[in-house]
Design a protein around this motif. Structure first.
Motif, mmCIF file in Angstrom:
data_model
loop_
_atom_site.group_PDB
_atom_site.id
_atom_site.type_symbol
_atom_site.label_atom_id
_atom_site.label_comp_id
_atom_site.label_asym_id
_atom_site.label_seq_id
_atom_site.Cartn_x
_atom_site.Cartn_y
_atom_site.Cartn_z
ATOM 1 N N ALA A 148 0.917 -1.158 0.013
ATOM 2 C CA ALA A 148 -0.015 -0.019 0.078
ATOM 3 C C ALA A 148 0.816 1.256 -0.070
ATOM 4 O O ALA A 148 0.694 2.233 -0.807
ATOM 5 C CB ALA A 148 -1.036 0.094 1.240
ATOM 6 N N ASN A 149 1.711 1.298 0.688
ATOM 7 C CA ASN A 149 2.727 2.558 0.930
ATOM 8 C C ASN A 149 3.475 2.602 -0.492
ATOM 9 O O ASN A 149 3.683 3.861 -0.930
ATOM 10 C CB ASN A 149 3.821 2.445 1.983
ATOM 11 C CG ASN A 149 3.270 2.536 3.330
ATOM 12 O OD1 ASN A 149 1.963 3.273 3.423
ATOM 13 N ND2 ASN A 149 3.829 1.885 4.433
ATOM 14 N N ALA A 150 3.950 1.467 -0.965
ATOM 15 C CA ALA A 150 4.609 1.765 -2.299
ATOM 16 C C ALA A 150 3.555 2.253 -3.320
ATOM 17 O O ALA A 150 4.028 2.960 -4.240
ATOM 18 C CB ALA A 150 5.406 0.282 -2.832
ATOM 19 N N THR A 151 2.609 1.632 -3.262
ATOM 20 C CA THR A 151 1.365 2.044 -4.476
ATOM 21 C C THR A 151 1.156 3.795 -4.291
ATOM 22 O O THR A 151 1.383 4.417 -5.265
ATOM 23 C CB THR A 151 0.083 1.430 -4.216
ATOM 24 O OG1 THR A 151 0.596 0.239 -4.501
ATOM 25 C CG2 THR A 151 -0.750 1.931 -4.996
ATOM 26 N N HIS A 152 1.035 4.017 -3.301
ATOM 27 C CA HIS A 152 0.949 5.567 -2.707
ATOM 28 C C HIS A 152 2.173 6.577 -3.157
ATOM 29 O O HIS A 152 2.279 7.622 -3.581
ATOM 30 C CB HIS A 152 0.384 6.041 -1.333
ATOM 31 C CG HIS A 152 -1.245 5.477 -1.377
ATOM 32 N ND1 HIS A 152 -2.151 6.287 -1.718
ATOM 33 C CD2 HIS A 152 -1.420 4.028 -0.998
ATOM 34 C CE1 HIS A 152 -3.152 5.758 -1.472
ATOM 35 N NE2 HIS A 152 -3.003 4.491 -0.860
ATOM 36 N N GLN A 153 3.354 5.790 -2.851
ATOM 37 C CA GLN A 153 4.782 6.244 -3.229
ATOM 38 C C GLN A 153 4.705 6.728 -4.421
ATOM 39 O O GLN A 153 5.154 7.787 -4.904
ATOM 40 C CB GLN A 153 5.925 5.624 -2.653
ATOM 41 C CG GLN A 153 7.080 6.214 -2.712
ATOM 42 C CD GLN A 153 8.346 5.141 -2.469
ATOM 43 O OE1 GLN A 153 8.029 3.994 -2.265
ATOM 44 N NE2 GLN A 153 9.488 5.883 -2.292
ATOM 45 N N LEU A 154 4.465 5.734 -5.306
ATOM 46 C CA LEU A 154 4.580 5.800 -6.776
ATOM 47 C C LEU A 154 3.585 6.738 -7.048
ATOM 48 O O LEU A 154 3.739 7.615 -8.082
ATOM 49 C CB LEU A 154 4.374 4.206 -7.443
ATOM 50 C CG LEU A 154 4.447 4.529 -9.012
ATOM 51 C CD1 LEU A 154 5.982 5.111 -9.425
ATOM 52 C CD2 LEU A 154 4.434 2.766 -9.374
ATOM 53 N N GLY A 155 2.323 6.846 -6.912
ATOM 54 C CA GLY A 155 1.150 7.547 -7.029
ATOM 55 C C GLY A 155 1.494 9.270 -6.782
ATOM 56 O O GLY A 155 1.211 10.261 -7.606
ATOM 57 N N ASP A 156 2.322 9.439 -5.764
ATOM 58 C CA ASP A 156 2.640 10.780 -5.215
ATOM 59 C C ASP A 156 3.826 11.393 -6.395
ATOM 60 O O ASP A 156 3.750 12.445 -6.382
ATOM 61 C CB ASP A 156 3.356 10.511 -4.128
ATOM 62 C CG ASP A 156 2.451 10.392 -3.004
ATOM 63 O OD1 ASP A 156 1.219 10.465 -2.939
ATOM 64 O OD2 ASP A 156 2.667 10.024 -1.798
ATOM 65 N N LEU A 157 4.245 10.593 -7.176
ATOM 66 C CA LEU A 157 5.056 11.117 -8.365
ATOM 67 C C LEU A 157 4.419 11.822 -9.241
ATOM 68 O O LEU A 157 5.078 12.521 -10.203
ATOM 69 C CB LEU A 157 6.064 10.027 -8.830
ATOM 70 C CG LEU A 157 6.990 9.149 -7.915
ATOM 71 C CD1 LEU A 157 7.729 8.381 -8.547
ATOM 72 C CD2 LEU A 157 8.022 10.283 -7.055
ATOM 73 N N GLY A 158 3.001 11.606 -9.283
ATOM 74 C CA GLY A 158 2.478 12.184 -10.512
ATOM 75 C C GLY A 158 2.920 11.718 -11.755
ATOM 76 O O GLY A 158 3.074 10.573 -11.936
ATOM 77 N N VAL A 159 2.867 12.616 -12.712
ATOM 78 C CA VAL A 159 3.063 12.332 -14.214
ATOM 79 C C VAL A 159 4.543 11.713 -14.192
ATOM 80 O O VAL A 159 4.692 10.969 -15.267
ATOM 81 C CB VAL A 159 3.261 13.649 -14.946
ATOM 82 C CG1 VAL A 159 4.283 14.536 -14.639
ATOM 83 C CG2 VAL A 159 3.263 13.166 -16.445
ATOM 84 N N ASP A 160 5.174 11.538 -13.140
ATOM 85 C CA ASP A 160 6.847 11.103 -13.169
ATOM 86 C C ASP A 160 6.500 9.674 -12.960
ATOM 87 O O ASP A 160 7.569 8.612 -13.400
ATOM 88 C CB ASP A 160 7.730 11.599 -12.065
ATOM 89 C CG ASP A 160 8.034 13.168 -12.627
ATOM 90 O OD1 ASP A 160 7.982 13.379 -14.004
ATOM 91 O OD2 ASP A 160 8.413 13.864 -11.670
#
Length: 166
Positions: free
Chosen positions: A20-32
Motif C-alpha cells: 500500500a505504501n509503495a502504491t501511494h509512493q508511486l502515485g505521489d510522483l504524479g506524471v513522473d
C-alpha cells in the motif's frame, strides 16, 4: 538490493506489508510515475533474476491501483490497462474509470466484459456509465444480446445516478 526507485517500488509491491505504501509512493510522483508504470506494463522492468515484474501478478495489481490514483495523468497508459482488461483483470476497469475519457477500443473492450463474471461485468458497466459511454453502439449490442448484461448495466446506471444525486 534494488538500485533504482522503480526497482525499490516494484520489490515493495511484492511485500504484503509494503504494498500500500509503495502504491501511494508511486502515485505521489504524479506524471513522473507514468514511465515507471509503462516499464512495468510493457515488461521492461525486471527483477534481479531477469523476470519481468509484469509476470509476477501482484505488481500489476499495484500498478493498476496506482493508475487509479493518478487518474487522467495516466491516459498514456490506457492501452496497457486495456490489455489487462482483456485478461479479465478486475482492477483494470477501475483504472480505466479513473482515466476518465476513453478511447474507442477501451469502450469496446469494456462492453465485451458486460457478460463475463459478475464482478468484472459490474465494474465494466459502472465504468461505462461514469465515462458517459453506456450508449455506445458496442454496449447496446452486448446489452441487446444478453439479459445478464442488460441487468448489470441497468444496475450500474442506477448506482451511478444515485451517486450523482448525493
Amino acid at each position: 538490493m534494488p538500485s533504482t526507485l522503480a526497482e525499490q517500488i516494484f520489490e515493495s509491491f511484492l511485500q504484503r506489508g509494503e504494498r500500500a505504501n509503495a502504491t501511494h509512493q508511486l502515485g505521489d510522483l504524479g506524471v513522473d510515475a507514468v514511465p515507471i508504470l509503462k516499464s512495468l506494463f510493457n515488461g521492461e522492468a525486471k527483477n534481479r533474476w531477469g523476470v519481468s515484474y509484469s509476470k509476477l501478478g501482484i505488481p500489476l495489481d499495484c500498478g493498476l491501483v496506482t493508475i487509479g490514483l493518478l487518474g487522467t495523468l495516466a491516459k498514456l497508459l490506457e492501452p496497457f490497462v486495456r490489455d489487462c482488461l482483456r485478461s479479465e483483470h478486475i482492477y483494470a476497469a477501475e483504472a480505466l474509470r479513473a482515466i476518465g475519457t476513453l478511447d474507442e477500443a477501451s469502450i469496446i473492450e469494456l462492453a465485451s466484459c458486460l457478460d463475463k463474471n459478475s464482478n468484472l461485468a459490474s465494474e465494466a458497466a459502472y465504468t461505462l456509465c461514469c465515462c458517459g459511454a453506456e450508449g455506445h453502439e458496442a454496449v447496446i449490442e452486448v446489452v441487446n444480446s444478453s439479459p445478464f448484461a442488460s441487468w448489470i448495466l441497468s444496475s450500474a446506471k442506477k448506482s451511478y445516478l444515485e451517486k450523482e444525486v448525493k
